[in-house]
Write a protein that holds these residues in place. Structure first.
Motif, PDB file in Angstrom:
ATOM      1  N   LEU A   3       0.833  -1.201   0.000  1.00  0.00           N
ATOM      2  CA  LEU A   3       0.000   0.000   0.000  1.00  0.00           C
ATOM      3  C   LEU A   3       0.869   1.253   0.000  1.00  0.00           C
ATOM      4  O   LEU A   3       0.629   2.200  -0.759  1.00  0.00           O
ATOM      5  N   MET A   4       1.893   1.259   0.829  1.00  0.00           N
ATOM      6  CA  MET A   4       2.764   2.431   0.909  1.00  0.00           C
ATOM      7  C   MET A   4       3.577   2.608  -0.371  1.00  0.00           C
ATOM      8  O   MET A   4       3.778   3.735  -0.832  1.00  0.00           O
ATOM      9  N   GLU A   5       4.024   1.522  -0.968  1.00  0.00           N
ATOM     10  CA  GLU A   5       4.787   1.638  -2.209  1.00  0.00           C
ATOM     11  C   GLU A   5       3.907   2.153  -3.345  1.00  0.00           C
ATOM     12  O   GLU A   5       4.327   3.013  -4.119  1.00  0.00           O
ATOM     13  N   SER A   6       2.674   1.642  -3.459  1.00  0.00           N
ATOM     14  CA  SER A   6       1.799   2.110  -4.536  1.00  0.00           C
ATOM     15  C   SER A   6       1.379   3.552  -4.308  1.00  0.00           C
ATOM     16  O   SER A   6       1.309   4.337  -5.262  1.00  0.00           O
ATOM     17  N   SER A   7       1.131   3.933  -3.060  1.00  0.00           N
ATOM     18  CA  SER A   7       0.756   5.330  -2.809  1.00  0.00           C
ATOM     19  C   SER A   7       1.939   6.260  -3.064  1.00  0.00           C
ATOM     20  O   SER A   7       1.763   7.365  -3.568  1.00  0.00           O
ATOM     21  N   SER A   8       3.140   5.808  -2.783  1.00  0.00           N
ATOM     22  CA  SER A   8       4.331   6.606  -3.073  1.00  0.00           C
ATOM     23  C   SER A   8       4.431   6.866  -4.576  1.00  0.00           C
ATOM     24  O   SER A   8       4.668   8.003  -5.011  1.00  0.00           O
ATOM     25  N   THR A   9       4.208   5.842  -5.368  1.00  0.00           N
ATOM     26  CA  THR A   9       4.253   5.986  -6.821  1.00  0.00           C
ATOM     27  C   THR A   9       3.165   6.947  -7.300  1.00  0.00           C
ATOM     28  O   THR A   9       3.419   7.805  -8.152  1.00  0.00           O
ATOM     29  N   LEU A  10       1.965   6.817  -6.735  1.00  0.00           N
ATOM     30  CA  LEU A  10       0.868   7.707  -7.137  1.00  0.00           C
ATOM     31  C   LEU A  10       1.172   9.162  -6.791  1.00  0.00           C
ATOM     32  O   LEU A  10       0.901  10.071  -7.599  1.00  0.00           O
ATOM     33  N   TYR A  11       1.717   9.415  -5.604  1.00  0.00           N
ATOM     34  CA  TYR A  11       2.065  10.796  -5.236  1.00  0.00           C
ATOM     35  C   TYR A  11       3.160  11.345  -6.152  1.00  0.00           C
ATOM     36  O   TYR A  11       3.093  12.491  -6.589  1.00  0.00           O
ATOM     37  N   GLU A  12       4.165  10.525  -6.439  1.00  0.00           N
ATOM     38  CA  GLU A  12       5.235  10.984  -7.328  1.00  0.00           C
ATOM     39  C   GLU A  12       4.690  11.287  -8.723  1.00  0.00           C
ATOM     40  O   GLU A  12       5.053  12.294  -9.338  1.00  0.00           O
ATOM     41  N   ASP A  13       3.786  10.429  -9.227  1.00  0.00           N
ATOM     42  CA  ASP A  13       3.158  10.667 -10.528  1.00  0.00           C
ATOM     43  C   ASP A  13       2.330  11.948 -10.500  1.00  0.00           C
ATOM     44  O   ASP A  13       2.362  12.743 -11.439  1.00  0.00           O
ATOM     45  N   LEU A  14       1.587  12.139  -9.422  1.00  0.00           N
ATOM     46  CA  LEU A  14       0.750  13.330  -9.290  1.00  0.00           C
ATOM     47  C   LEU A  14       1.600  14.600  -9.297  1.00  0.00           C
ATOM     48  O   LEU A  14       1.272  15.579  -9.968  1.00  0.00           O
ATOM     49  N   MET A  15       2.694  14.595  -8.573  1.00  0.00           N
ATOM     50  CA  MET A  15       3.560  15.768  -8.529  1.00  0.00           C
ATOM     51  C   MET A  15       4.198  16.033  -9.893  1.00  0.00           C
ATOM     52  O   MET A  15       4.401  17.184 -10.284  1.00  0.00           O
ATOM     53  N   ALA A  16       4.484  14.962 -10.649  1.00  0.00           N
ATOM     54  CA  ALA A  16       5.087  15.125 -11.971  1.00  0.00           C
ATOM     55  C   ALA A  16       4.079  15.661 -12.990  1.00  0.00           C
ATOM     56  O   ALA A  16       4.446  16.451 -13.861  1.00  0.00           O
ATOM     57  N   GLU A  17       2.817  15.262 -12.880  1.00  0.00           N
ATOM     58  CA  GLU A  17       1.818  15.652 -13.891  1.00  0.00           C
ATOM     59  C   GLU A  17       1.075  16.940 -13.567  1.00  0.00           C
ATOM     60  O   GLU A  17       0.570  17.605 -14.460  1.00  0.00           O
ATOM     61  N   ALA A  18       0.974  17.298 -12.304  1.00  0.00           N
ATOM     62  CA  ALA A  18       0.173  18.464 -11.913  1.00  0.00           C
ATOM     63  C   ALA A  18       1.087  19.574 -11.403  1.00  0.00           C
ATOM     64  O   ALA A  18       2.133  19.321 -10.820  1.00  0.00           O
ATOM     65  N   SER A  19       0.657  20.743 -11.612  1.00  0.00           N
ATOM     66  CA  SER A  19       1.401  21.891 -11.103  1.00  0.00           C
ATOM     67  C   SER A  19       0.724  22.329  -9.803  1.00  0.00           C
ATOM     68  O   SER A  19      -0.130  23.211  -9.800  1.00  0.00           O
ATOM     69  N   LEU A  20       1.096  21.681  -8.729  1.00  0.00           N
ATOM     70  CA  LEU A  20       0.463  21.942  -7.438  1.00  0.00           C
ATOM     71  C   LEU A  20       1.278  22.942  -6.627  1.00  0.00           C
ATOM     72  O   LEU A  20       2.508  22.879  -6.614  1.00  0.00           O
ATOM     73  N   ASP A  21       0.580  23.808  -5.963  1.00  0.00           N
ATOM     74  CA  ASP A  21       1.229  24.783  -5.089  1.00  0.00           C
ATOM     75  C   ASP A  21       1.362  24.152  -3.704  1.00  0.00           C
ATOM     76  O   ASP A  21       0.528  24.350  -2.821  1.00  0.00           O
ATOM     77  N   CYS A  22       2.390  23.341  -3.562  1.00  0.00           N
ATOM     78  CA  CYS A  22       2.619  22.675  -2.271  1.00  0.00           C
ATOM     79  C   CYS A  22       4.122  22.549  -2.055  1.00  0.00           C
ATOM     80  O   CYS A  22       4.919  22.854  -2.937  1.00  0.00           O
ATOM     81  N   GLU A  23       4.503  22.096  -0.921  1.00  0.00           N
ATOM     82  CA  GLU A  23       5.922  22.012  -0.572  1.00  0.00           C
ATOM     83  C   GLU A  23       6.436  20.581  -0.713  1.00  0.00           C
ATOM     84  O   GLU A  23       7.015  20.023   0.202  1.00  0.00           O
ATOM     85  N   TRP A  24       6.221  19.986  -1.884  1.00  0.00           N
ATOM     86  CA  TRP A  24       6.647  18.606  -2.128  1.00  0.00           C
ATOM     87  C   TRP A  24       8.167  18.537  -2.162  1.00  0.00           C
ATOM     88  O   TRP A  24       8.825  19.276  -2.893  1.00  0.00           O
ATOM     89  N   ASP A  25       8.726  17.665  -1.359  1.00  0.00           N
ATOM     90  CA  ASP A  25      10.176  17.528  -1.293  1.00  0.00           C
ATOM     91  C   ASP A  25      10.489  16.075  -0.966  1.00  0.00           C
ATOM     92  O   ASP A  25       9.855  15.483  -0.098  1.00  0.00           O
ATOM     93  N   THR A  26      11.431  15.498  -1.634  1.00  0.00           N
ATOM     94  CA  THR A  26      11.778  14.094  -1.407  1.00  0.00           C
ATOM     95  C   THR A  26      13.177  13.941  -0.838  1.00  0.00           C
ATOM     96  O   THR A  26      13.803  12.906  -0.990  1.00  0.00           O
ATOM     97  N   HIS A  27      13.658  14.961  -0.141  1.00  0.00           N
ATOM     98  CA  HIS A  27      15.025  14.926   0.364  1.00  0.00           C
ATOM     99  C   HIS A  27      15.145  14.483   1.812  1.00  0.00           C
ATOM    100  O   HIS A  27      16.183  14.671   2.430  1.00  0.00           O
ATOM    101  N   GLY A  28      14.103  13.927   2.399  1.00  0.00           N
ATOM    102  CA  GLY A  28      14.228  13.394   3.739  1.00  0.00           C
ATOM    103  C   GLY A  28      13.746  14.328   4.828  1.00  0.00           C
ATOM    104  O   GLY A  28      13.179  15.379   4.572  1.00  0.00           O
ATOM    105  N   SER A  29      13.959  13.900   6.050  1.00  0.00           N
ATOM    106  CA  SER A  29      13.496  14.627   7.227  1.00  0.00           C
ATOM    107  C   SER A  29      14.623  14.725   8.247  1.00  0.00           C
ATOM    108  O   SER A  29      15.566  13.939   8.219  1.00  0.00           O
TER     109      SER A  29
END
Length: 168
Positions: free
Chosen positions: A112-138
């Motif tokens: 579930l987490m792997e598929s949702s990760s892929t969906l979020y990454e796809d969403l960020m790539a296809e949509a121009s969302l005004d959000c603070e998407w960052d994949t560099h860790g915490s």
């Protein structure tokens, strides 16, 4: 035939669900008690960390919960009351606070987490969302060496059992 769907909760997950339901030709209504993204997503800082698949029912969780349960400012505050359903649930949770149950749950959560990760990454790539998407860790800060050692142990367990790092 139109499919009407109501999604309750306009945080990261509810909004993502509404998006994909709309793409699947559903007539979607997105409802939230407050402002979009200001509920649980805001409280979680919108953090989606896919390497953290280990559930809260980890060994030692009961002791941590007992220390926090009566403090009003605790993330786990439960108002003391007679509620057989609540106490039954808490007992079942306590019985699962062991490594075997924790790993079984994590193995079930991983797809579930792997598929949702892929969906979020796809969403960020296809949509121009005004959000603070960052994949560099915490950044995690610990007040004691023991707490840091517990985190390092979790990281070792993730590597051994799932081939991933908590640092992802």
């Amino acid at each position: 035939m139109s499919r009407r769907v109501v999604v309750i909760g306009a945080g990261a997950i509810g909004t993502g669900c509404a998006h994909y339901l709309a793409k699947a030709d559903c007539d979607v209504t997105l409802l939230d008690l407050g402002e979009q993204g200001k509920g649980a997503t805001s409280g979680n800082c919108g953090n989606l960390c896919y390497s953290h698949i280990l559930p809260l029912s980890e060994p030692g969780a009961i002791l941590k919960a007992l220390k926090a349960i009566g403090r009003g400012n605790s993330p786990l505050y439960i108002k003391p009351r007679f509620d057989p359903t609540l106490w039954s649930w808490l007992l079942q949770f306590a019985l699962r606070c062991n490594e075997k149950s924790m790993l079984r749950s994590a193995r079930a959560l991983r797809p579930l987490m792997e598929s949702s990760s892929t969906l979020y990454e796809d969403l960020m790539a296809e949509a121009s969302l005004d959000c603070e998407w960052d994949t560099h860790g915490s950044l995690y800060i610990y007040q004691t060496e023991r707490a840091m050692e517990e985190y390092a142990e979790m990281d070792r367990l993730l590597g051994k059992e799932f081939g991933m790092s908590a640092m992802r």
